[in-house]
Design an enzyme around this catalytic site. Structure first.
Site, PDB file in Angstrom:
ATOM      1  N   GLN A   1      86.211 -89.341   9.963  1.00  0.00           N
ATOM      2  CA  GLN A   1      85.180 -89.069   8.969  1.00  0.00           C
ATOM      3  C   GLN A   1      85.092 -87.602   8.584  1.00  0.00           C
ATOM      4  OE1 GLN A   1      81.007 -89.802  10.820  1.00  0.00           O
ATOM      5  NE2 GLN A   1      82.454 -90.015  12.507  1.00  0.00           N
ATOM      6  N   ARG A   2      85.283 -86.719   9.548  1.00  0.00           N
ATOM      7  CA  ARG A   2      85.070 -85.307   9.208  1.00  0.00           C
ATOM      8  C   ARG A   2      86.350 -84.626   8.740  1.00  0.00           C
ATOM      9  NH1 ARG A   2      84.065 -82.280  15.082  1.00  0.00           N
ATOM     10  NH2 ARG A   2      86.247 -81.728  15.354  1.00  0.00           N
TER      11      ARG A   2
ATOM     12  N   ASP B   1      77.192 -82.034  10.258  1.00  0.00           N
ATOM     13  CA  ASP B   1      75.904 -82.566  10.711  1.00  0.00           C
ATOM     14  C   ASP B   1      74.749 -82.238   9.779  1.00  0.00           C
ATOM     15  OD1 ASP B   1      77.022 -83.720  12.965  1.00  0.00           O
ATOM     16  OD2 ASP B   1      76.834 -81.883  14.131  1.00  0.00           O
TER      17      ASP B   1
ATOM     18  N   THR C   1      78.921 -77.350   8.488  1.00  0.00           N
ATOM     19  CA  THR C   1      78.767 -78.371   9.511  1.00  0.00           C
ATOM     20  C   THR C   1      78.580 -79.734   8.900  1.00  0.00           C
ATOM     21  OG1 THR C   1      77.405 -79.271  11.270  1.00  0.00           O
ATOM     22  CG2 THR C   1      76.303 -77.787   9.788  1.00  0.00           C
TER      23      THR C   1
ATOM     24  N   GLY D   1      76.755 -87.365  14.401  1.00  0.00           N
ATOM     25  CA  GLY D   1      75.382 -86.888  14.276  1.00  0.00           C
ATOM     26  C   GLY D   1      74.646 -87.068  15.590  1.00  0.00           C
TER      27      GLY D   1
ATOM     28  N   GLY E   1      83.070 -77.460  15.365  1.00  0.00           N
ATOM     29  CA  GLY E   1      83.823 -78.606  14.838  1.00  0.00           C
ATOM     30  C   GLY E   1      84.253 -78.344  13.413  1.00  0.00           C
TER      31      GLY E   1
END
Lengths: 419, 419
Positions: free
Chosen positions: A299-300, A144, A142, A191, A13
């Site tokens: 968000q990312r 995450d 990442t 997440g 991602g």
């Protein structure tokens, strides 16, 4: 020693700042033309190497490469593709060596999360096993934040900032309306296995009754009654309740809330949506008016509100990867080492790829509050510096100016290959 | 003539910039201390007047009032509360007059959308009918951009910018991943009755194949087969497909897509979610991997990416309202008049409240592309200037610095009243 070429690729991602790492790699390589010839970027990650689809970044001007620092997404294409073990798929490894040889690739930089570092590790082992000289360095990335051995993963700080800012803003909205309208607002964030992103919502809290009032983490099994009671009690006391829910929130038995039994008109399981599921629970059990949001990719990819600290670290790990490789250090991933919390200071370091690959770092128990609905002071100390600073892209006509690279493939020298 | 007090209130859904209008009202009133005494802000809109809950803004420093310009949400609380007609509820009107008299309120400023301008109009009529001298001016606000008589509604430009920027960012993300992962991304945005916000997504498009590839507007009945065919064809041609869907997207018969028959495990109709509904359709019929986001309150509270043009206009309509009132002009709403598209220029104007109240402006037919999945050049010319410019709040420790007002109520002089 004549210069050899480098391979760089993006994997897994993408994030708001993975291109800042690409920028760090390419700019640093360009500074060392005597050692590094061309930087070939893999089109769609490792697939680009397997298919011999190598983007020749030398066609892009310094100015365009500099713009990468401000451009979200993966400029060369990313992939979700995991190399099997050598024993199971020697064919792919042989192909990689062929491509490396054909294009005189002596440096391999792989930019990604846990699975991607596994790929980097396998390529490093391939180099060690074969007689082909190649230096492999992993570059962490990442949202995450679940890679081990590094204090933080580039990409995470910007998502954390996005979530904290968004929670503050939305909470001001809800607070204004609560008297006659929405009482409960639920924001679902990413997440799946680790609660770092949801935890970052807590940065929005300035006074104890500020939002978020409840954080649902994958690390803490969901307790339906305790959740509902906390919502009810918060609405009664504060007037409204803001919940940040990780997409990975789950029951004691490990099943995800998002899979909890909603079906569509055709009887299919309803896919996704912790937020709508919780909203329905709140409506059904407490009869409170609600709104919910699912930030998903917004968000990312939110480069417009990236953390300056994160951008700087993303660039630094790209730069450090090239410097490590030039120093002859391979088989490692670049890390971020924290040297102080406040004032925050950090430097890049390194960790063996074998220790990084496939290990997932979740929130440590001392970061989770006793009631399970929030985080501790230790967690806040960890998180706070990661969102510090703004790093705005240039805007033209109201919109950010992003890199639009040429992405020209270099001529193929080998027969086609189907991964 | 001794100074008289003013009443200001916020009404309906709040925005990223409604507090900028409040800032314009209060700062301008403070400049005219010889004519305007205190500015009382209604706690939770008109309810504050009915309940005699009047926030005395004179307790807040100039610096705190200035910070309102950068603070999203409604600083004094908003409400969804519509006054009935005088005939149906004379009691409430009598109460309003009582409160106005008790606190010598001679100016009434009401900041909101269509319903709120109806309230402003009713109060203006009340003043005209009774022997109580009060000057009423409406201040436009709505993210939906659906007020008539004004070129644009403050609040809209910032949502438009948020949506355009978010679509660009998310599209870069999807483009990177499409080869091996997500092929269809769906963003649900606000606009239950008018497609202005969804239309603004089109600002993200620079070249013809850029995202968004499909926009679903409430003004165009949803055609399931044409939609699916366009998704399929776009994925085939471009590699991925980005859809911006208005929450108000509906079928020919007027029913909302979001109500289209999904039920939860208990058999309840599944609430909300055009995006998950479309995602499920795409998965079921085309078998494509998808992601979806629902921006919800995040979009209308995103002060961090507000349009500078919008902020300026929001401030200007607040300021103009006070100036109109001081000039003795009541019974009007402040408007924005566009005087040129490019370079963009505008000025404030006015329109009779009676013409504004309860009229909804949807996208005109010439703004909608022939295929119904996008907008025209005329629409783009209209939209483009509205997102121009950035107006960042100050950040401290990675988070925006917002106004935290005292919100001290002035002493009540009347018996309680239950609206």
């Amino acid at each position: 020693m004549s210069p050899r070429n480098a391979f760089y690729a993006q994997s897994g991602g993408v994030t708001a700042v993975i291109n800042a790492s690409a920028c760090g790699v390419i700019e640093t390589a360009r500074e060392h033309g005597e050692r590094i010839g061309k930087v070939f970027a893999g089109k769609s990650g490792i697939l680009g190497a397997l298919r011999e689809e190598l983007i020749d970044t030398s066609h892009d001007s310094d100015a365009d490469i500099a713009l990468l620092r401000f451009t979200p997404g993966g400029a060369f294409g990313s992939c979700r593709y995991k190399l099997a073990s050598y024993e199971d798929n020697a064919r792919e490894y042989d192909r990689l060596l062929e491509v490396f040889r054909a294009h005189d690739i002596g440096f391999f930089f792989y930019n990604g999360g846990g699975d991607s570092q596994d790929t980097a590790n396998k390529v490093a082992e391939l180099g060690a096993r074969s007689d082909y000289p190649i230096t492999c360095v992993g570059i962490p990335k990442t949202v995450d934040n679940d890679l081990p051995c590094t204090d933080v993963c580039p990409g995470f700080g910007s998502v954390a900032k996005y979530v904290a800012v968004s929670v503050q803003e939305a909470a001001l909205d809800v607070a204004s309306m609560a008297e006659t309208s929405t009482k409960v607002f639920i924001l679902e964030v990413m997440g799946r296995h680790a609660g770092w992103i949801a935890a970052a919502g807590a940065l929005a809290k300035v006074t104890p009754d500020d939002a978020p009032h409840i954080i649902l983490l994958p690390e803490v099994p969901f307790r339906r009654d305790a959740f509902l009671e906390r919502v009810r009690e918060t609405v009664q006391r504060v007037g409204f309740c803001v919940v940040v829910a990780s997409e990975g929130a789950r029951y004691e038995d490990g099943s995800f809330l998002s899979e909890s039994g909603t079906v569509d008109a055709f009887g299919h399981a309803q896919l996704g949506g912790v937020a709508p599921m919780l909203a329905e629970l709140v409506r059904g059990e407490l009869g409170l008016k609600f709104h919910w949001a699912v930030a998903d990719y917004l968000q990312r990819s939110a480069r417009h509100i990236a953390s300056a600290t994160d951008v700087e670290q993303a660039y630094a790990v790209g730069k450090a990867a090239v410097e490590l490789a030039l120093a002859g250090t391979g088989g490692v991933m670049v890390t971020i080492e924290r040297t102080a919390d406040d004032p925050y200071s950090w430097r890049t370091g390194q960790a063996p790829l074998a220790e990084v690959a496939n290990v997932e770092r979740t929130l440590p128990p001392n970061y989770i509050s006793q009631d399970g609905f929030g985080i501790t002071g230790a967690a806040l100390r960890y998180l706070r510096p990661l969102i510090a600073g703004e790093d705005y892209p240039e805007y033209v006509g109201g919109l950010p100016r992003y890199a639009r690279l040429k992405n020209e493939l270099t001529l193929k020298k080998l027969p086609p290959f189907d991964p």
